[in-house]
Design a protein around this motif. Sequence first.
Motif, short mmCIF file in Angstrom:
data_model
loop_
_atom_site.label_atom_id
_atom_site.label_comp_id
_atom_site.label_asym_id
_atom_site.label_seq_id
_atom_site.Cartn_x
_atom_site.Cartn_y
_atom_site.Cartn_z
N MET A 8 0.29 16.15 5.03
CA MET A 8 0.57 15.20 6.10
C MET A 8 1.27 13.96 5.53
O MET A 8 2.24 13.45 6.10
CB MET A 8 -0.76 14.82 6.79
N ILE A 9 0.78 13.50 4.37
CA ILE A 9 1.38 12.31 3.76
C ILE A 9 2.83 12.60 3.36
O ILE A 9 3.73 11.81 3.64
CB ILE A 9 0.52 11.82 2.57
N LYS A 10 3.05 13.75 2.76
CA LYS A 10 4.43 14.10 2.35
C LYS A 10 5.34 14.19 3.57
O LYS A 10 6.48 13.75 3.54
CB LYS A 10 4.44 15.42 1.57
N LYS A 11 4.84 14.77 4.65
CA LYS A 11 5.64 14.98 5.86
C LYS A 11 5.96 13.63 6.54
O LYS A 11 7.11 13.36 6.88
CB LYS A 11 4.84 15.89 6.82
N THR A 12 4.95 12.79 6.71
CA THR A 12 5.19 11.52 7.41
C THR A 12 6.05 10.59 6.56
O THR A 12 6.84 9.81 7.08
CB THR A 12 3.86 10.82 7.80
N TRP A 13 5.91 10.71 5.24
CA TRP A 13 6.69 9.85 4.32
C TRP A 13 8.19 10.10 4.44
O TRP A 13 9.01 9.24 4.15
CB TRP A 13 6.20 10.08 2.88
N GLU A 14 8.56 11.31 4.90
CA GLU A 14 9.99 11.63 5.03
C GLU A 14 10.72 10.63 5.92
O GLU A 14 11.91 10.36 5.73
CB GLU A 14 10.18 13.04 5.62
N ILE A 15 9.99 10.06 6.89
CA ILE A 15 10.65 9.15 7.85
C ILE A 15 11.05 7.82 7.17
O ILE A 15 12.24 7.51 7.10
CB ILE A 15 9.75 8.91 9.10
N PRO A 16 10.09 7.06 6.60
CA PRO A 16 10.51 5.79 5.98
C PRO A 16 11.39 5.97 4.74
O PRO A 16 12.27 5.15 4.48
CB PRO A 16 9.19 5.10 5.62
N VAL A 17 11.18 7.07 4.00
CA VAL A 17 11.95 7.22 2.75
C VAL A 17 13.41 7.63 3.03
O VAL A 17 14.27 7.51 2.15
CB VAL A 17 11.23 8.19 1.77
N ALA A 18 13.68 8.06 4.25
CA ALA A 18 15.07 8.41 4.58
C ALA A 18 15.98 7.18 4.53
O ALA A 18 17.17 7.29 4.25
CB ALA A 18 15.12 9.06 5.97
N THR A 19 15.40 6.02 4.80
CA THR A 19 16.17 4.75 4.73
C THR A 19 15.35 3.77 3.88
O THR A 19 14.76 2.81 4.40
CB THR A 19 16.38 4.16 6.14
N PRO A 20 15.31 4.03 2.55
CA PRO A 20 14.34 3.33 1.71
C PRO A 20 14.48 1.81 1.69
O PRO A 20 13.48 1.08 1.76
CB PRO A 20 14.57 3.91 0.31
N THR A 21 15.72 1.33 1.61
CA THR A 21 15.87 -0.12 1.50
C THR A 21 15.49 -0.80 2.81
O THR A 21 14.81 -1.83 2.81
CB THR A 21 17.31 -0.49 1.09
N ASP A 22 15.88 -0.21 3.92
CA ASP A 22 15.51 -0.79 5.22
C ASP A 22 14.00 -0.76 5.43
O ASP A 22 13.42 -1.71 5.95
CB ASP A 22 16.21 -0.04 6.37
N SER A 23 13.37 0.34 4.99
CA SER A 23 11.91 0.42 5.14
C SER A 23 11.23 -0.63 4.28
O SER A 23 10.31 -1.32 4.71
CB SER A 23 11.40 1.80 4.74
N GLY A 24 11.70 -0.76 3.05
CA GLY A 24 11.13 -1.77 2.15
C GLY A 24 11.38 -3.17 2.68
O GLY A 24 10.51 -4.05 2.60
N ALA A 25 12.57 -3.37 3.24
CA ALA A 25 12.90 -4.69 3.78
C ALA A 25 12.00 -5.02 4.98
O ALA A 25 11.57 -6.16 5.14
CB ALA A 25 14.38 -4.75 4.18
N ALA A 26 11.69 -4.01 5.80
CA ALA A 26 10.79 -4.24 6.95
C ALA A 26 9.41 -4.67 6.44
O ALA A 26 8.79 -5.59 6.98
CB ALA A 26 10.68 -2.96 7.79
N ILE A 27 8.95 -4.02 5.37
CA ILE A 27 7.64 -4.36 4.80
C ILE A 27 7.67 -5.79 4.23
O ILE A 27 6.82 -6.62 4.55
CB ILE A 27 7.26 -3.34 3.69
N LEU A 28 8.68 -6.07 3.43
CA LEU A 28 8.72 -7.39 2.79
C LEU A 28 8.96 -8.52 3.78
O LEU A 28 8.42 -9.62 3.62
CB LEU A 28 9.79 -7.42 1.70
N THR A 29 9.75 -8.26 4.82
CA THR A 29 9.99 -9.30 5.84
C THR A 29 8.68 -9.64 6.53
O THR A 29 8.34 -10.83 6.68
CB THR A 29 11.04 -8.81 6.88
#
Length: 153
Positions: A8-29
């Motif tokens: 489940m973790i591997k499958k759900t992770w596919e979504i944020p990791v597809a756009t890694p910088t944007d996902s990281g930026a959302a977290i850091l913002t």
Amino acid sequence: MNNDEVQMIKKTWEIPVATPTDSGAAILTAFFNRHPSSLEKFPFRDVPLAELPTNSRFRAHASRIIRVFDDSIRVLGQDDAEEKLEEIWTKVAVNHIPRQISKESYNNLKEVVLEVLTAACNLNESQVQSWTKLVNHVYDILFKSINDDGDAI
Ligand code: HEM
């Protein structure tokens, strides 16, 4: 963590990791909006919050955080997953020691990571629990090397 949780973790992770910088930026913002004093630790401390998403150092830290999680999620399910996680998260701890990042600050970031993941992957309650278990586990490794203030122990 059992095999279903790992899958489940591997499958759900596919979504944020597809756009890694944007996902990281959302977290850091979200992290800096909620905990503005954390910015003092960063080279982009004088950049206004609204301009951070386009700042290259900011984007670099954002994608590095995602990379660490990606490396961790990749090893799940392997025979030597535990050793690999120890290696990855001890390195995170050791690399941050000169910057004195408190456990409180790491925990603040953890809260935001789980919230952003929950929203991005539309996690249900049991999926949130499995993700929380994983993040708590890697944080246990991280916290073995530091005291509350983020100094080496
Ligand atoms: C899940 C937790 C975190 C992960 C996986 C992570 C990961 C990383 C990585 C891979 C680097 C680059 C390598 C290095 O220079 O050590 C880095 C740099 C850095 N981290 Fe973190 N980090 C985390 C949490 C934090 C927190 C909570 C803070 C402070 C509030 C922080 C502050 C910094 C700073 C100031 C740098 C240097 C940035 C630069 O010079 O541009 N990190 N982090």
